[in-house]
Write an enzyme that holds these catalytic residues in place. Structure first.
Site, mmCIF file in Angstrom:
data_model
loop_
_atom_site.group_PDB
_atom_site.id
_atom_site.type_symbol
_atom_site.label_atom_id
_atom_site.label_comp_id
_atom_site.label_asym_id
_atom_site.label_seq_id
_atom_site.Cartn_x
_atom_site.Cartn_y
_atom_site.Cartn_z
ATOM 1 N N LYS A 157 0.844 -1.184 0.000
ATOM 2 C CA LYS A 157 0.000 0.000 0.000
ATOM 3 C C LYS A 157 0.891 1.249 0.000
ATOM 4 C CE LYS A 157 -4.317 1.377 2.245
ATOM 5 N NZ LYS A 157 -5.221 1.109 3.387
ATOM 6 N N GLU A 179 -19.616 -6.402 10.155
ATOM 7 C CA GLU A 179 -20.605 -5.656 10.929
ATOM 8 C C GLU A 179 -21.646 -6.560 11.566
ATOM 9 O OE1 GLU A 179 -18.744 -2.867 8.029
ATOM 10 O OE2 GLU A 179 -19.665 -4.856 7.851
ATOM 11 N N ARG A 192 -25.615 -3.048 6.883
ATOM 12 C CA ARG A 192 -25.193 -4.414 6.568
ATOM 13 C C ARG A 192 -25.575 -5.396 7.668
ATOM 14 N NH1 ARG A 192 -20.315 -3.858 2.860
ATOM 15 N NH2 ARG A 192 -19.703 -5.919 3.554
#
Length: 677
Positions: free
Chosen positions: A292, A378, A406
């Site tokens: 990253k 979640e 979600r």
């Protein structure tokens, strides 16, 4: 004879990126020149995001992968699906949107995520994680039903693949045995680290048509053996495969595993992707290792690898953050929760892969043993919290409003029905600006307000947020939710300590006699500006802060209805929320039958609002001071002349409101016309 003149300036090398309008142009470039394309693409991505802000680190990590995918696959005929979309900026540049890349996340500009309406190369819109494999499998089945031959490629990160939905999709794909390619972009987790040249060789070998064919033949041969030999052959093959590849988990789900591939080495990436493209087998997972922030030193050195940035200086990496005297709501929440936890060791904090985004990084530093990051999960976070609540603990589940969608079944089934005191902290409530409709917290008031037993609070400012955190900590007999927006507060004086509010009681912050504005949340400041404008036109206006969407302050609502010609509710939510509950209550009480009384609700319009600055988005929604004033004049009719407000007038009104408003209104109780209710 004169000597030839020395050339003092080197000839400029033509840009390869300039020659690429679409991926078909990329595929005309020699493979030996692809690294040059990648280098130019990386520089263009950095320079563009420096102007716009956005998700830089993820995009830099997939530069070479993006080049390789568009070089090997025939996009857009072949379907390329980016999970989440954080990493899609290089993809946008290569797919005909380079001329607009500096409009990224700006009003009228490119979306910060993939968006079907924006380009044929964005075959699936994504901004929430872990959807790519499910969508890709749907496209693969559609292809097979239609007799097509295109490839379907899903790129998913190591964080997103930890979500349950991704495993559900892989399990289904493996069972169907459809031709599908999944690229696991691993930039953080160590699933199976590469071991140098031998690993590179094995990776290419394991992706070759011969190897895949032999493995397929081997599996078919094993199926012909007697059961006792079949079991031993399968175990031997699995052991050998696991030893070589480390891909046993994915193979158990029915995928052919190929990895680990260096995601920044085009000489390795290209042949591997070509091999899996040409393989006539079932689903394949290619495990790619990337870094990253790759190629930009400030991003590589940053702890979050510049995951999300505002505008910055390319040479130094310094971000240009706007100065503000007011603290961010997220920070206020984190600090307030720490203060409550210092008094109560039963308080637990839970986040779904967003500790920094929700302010729980602050709590985590103070109480690491009482902080739980469950990853992008979640649903699990909610039921995990419910389990804690059954044992007397006080879980605070801090999730963006849009992400709690979600886990709605878990909120209903595991929390609300059992009346468990789980405290939901809904960051990013309302419109969020540059992230656009996928991240807007538009629906929580509606989807939580319909659940029996919930307490729902909305902070009007950062001081109120402190009191509401204390209130949530004190609610121990039912579920509760607290919502607040993204960004900085309004600059009020902060209380040293939160004081629990009386449940279901609002407050009056300005008294009038003709119009009543009943605000829920941070539209209160706009209501006060609107009241100032209305006063200049002879309209006396009460401004009240509901504080609670549930339970309603019925005493306050009835008094506002009895003492005013017009009552307007204002909220940062969609239809079915606070205003719907107020109007339903007034109808039941017969208040709407009173001659000369009118009631209206101001909510987000019934459409998704594209990304822009939050003030511009609220203006389009009609939920700023100008919109509120216009609503009042529209309802009251022709007896009043609607004013034309200049921007300078609005700014002057805002300053007058700021100076006149009490720094810290009393924490509890409701007052109307000077009388305590």
């Amino acid at each position: 004879m004169t000597a030839p003149r020395e050339v003092s300036e080197a000839k400029s090398i033509p840009s390869l990126l300039d020659s690429i309008e679409k991926p078909a142009d990329l595929r005309q470039i020699n493979a030996e020149d692809l690294q040059r394309v990648a280098d130019e693409l990386r520089a263009e991505t950095i320079n563009a995001v420096a102007v716009t802000g956005g998700h830089l680190g993820a995009s830099l990590g997939v530069i070479e992968l993006t080049v390789a995918l568009h070089y090997v696959f025939d996009t857009p005929s072949d379907k390329l699906i980016w999970d989440v979309g954080h990493q899609a900026y290089p993809h946008k540049i290569l797919t005909g949107r380079r001329d607009r890349i500096r409009t990224l996340r700006s009003g009228g500009g490119l979306s910060g995520f993939t968006k079907r309406a924006e380009s044929e190369y964005d075959c699936f819109g994504a901004a929430h994680s872990s959807t790519s494999i499910s969508a890709g499998l749907g496209m693969a089945v559609a292809r097979d039903l239609s007799g097509g031959g295109e490839n379907v490629v899903c790129v998913i990160g190591d964080g997103a693949i930890s979500a349950g939905m991704a495993y559900e999709a892989m399990n289904n794909a493996g069972a169907m045995n459809r031709r599908l390619i999944v690229i696991l972009n691993d930039n953080e987790m160590s699933i199976a680290p590469p071991v140098g040249a031998m690993s590179n060789y094995l990776t290419r070998l394991l992706s070759s048509p011969m190897y895949l064919s032999l493995r397929d033949v081997g599996k078919q041969f094993a199926n012909c053996l007697p059961d006792f030999l079949k079991e031993k052959a399968t175990k031997a093959e699995e052991l050998a495969r696991g030893f070589v590849t480390g891909g046993t988990l994915f193979e158990e789900l029915g995928f052919y595993y190929v990895g680990v591939v260096d995601g920044h080495d085009l000489k390795q990436l290209i042949p591997v992707l070509q091999n899996v493209r040409d393989a006539d087998v079932g689903p394949i997972l290619v495990h790619v290792r990337t870094q990253k922030g790759k190629g930009y030193a400030p991003a590589e050195a940053s702890q979050d690898k510049y995951h999300g940035v505002v505008k910055f200086d390319v040479s130094t990496g310094k971000q240009h953050k706007a100065a503000s005297n007011a603290p961010a709501y997220t920070k206020v929440f984190g600090q307030s929760l720490v203060k409550e936890a210092e008094k109560d060791d039963r308080i637990i904090a839970i986040t779904a892969a967003m500790p920094g985004g929700t302010g729980l990084d602050i709590f985590g530093k103070a109480f690491p043993d009482r902080t739980f990051d469950v990853g992008i999960a979640e649903q699990h976070a909610v039921t995990f919290a419910a389990g804690l609540a059954t044992q007397g603990y006080k879980p605070f589940v801090a999730i963006y409003s849009t992400f709690l969608q979600r886990a709605y079944d878990q909120v209903v089934h595991d929390v609300a029905i059992q009346r468990l005191p789980v405290r939901f902290i809904l960051d990013r409530a309302g419109l969020v600006g540059a992230d656009g409709p996928t991240h807007a917290g538009s629906f929580d008031l509606a989807y939580l307000g319909c659940l029996p037993g919930f307490v729902i609070m909305a902070a009007a400012d950062e001081a109120d947020l402190v009191h509401m955190v204390a209130t949530a900590a004190a609610i121990d007999d039912r579920p509760s939710a607290l919502r607040y927006p993204r960004g900085d507060g309004v600059g009020v004086d902060m209380p040293a300590q939160g004081v629990p509010l009386t449940i279901g009681r609002g407050r009056v912050v300005r008294e009038g006699s003709t119009v009543a504005l009943l605000s829920l949340g941070t539209r209160l400041a706009e209501c006060l500006k609107a009241a100032e404008t209305l006063a200049t036109h002879g309209i006396s206006t009460t401004v009240a802060d509901a504080r609670f969407a549930k339970p309603l302050d019925t005493h306050l609502i009835l008094d506002l209805a009895r003492n005013h010609e017009l009552l307007i509710t204002i909220e940062e939510g969609a239809i079915g929320g606070f205003g719907a509950h107020v109007l339903n209550f007034l109808a039941d009480q017969g208040a709407l039958d009173k001659t000369g009384f009118k009631a209206r609700s101001m909510i987000l319009p019934d459409r998704f609002i594209d990304h822009d600055t939050p003030p511009a988005m609220y203006a389009r929604a009609g939920l700023d001071a100008t919109g509120i004033v216009a609503k009042v004049f529209d309802v009251l009719g022709s007896s009043f002349e609607a004013p034309e407000l200049r921007p300078t007038e609005i700014a002057e009104l805002a300053e007058r409101v700021r100076q006149r408003r009490p720094a810290n209104s009393e924490a509890n109780g409701t007052r109307l016309n000077g009388v305590a209710l």
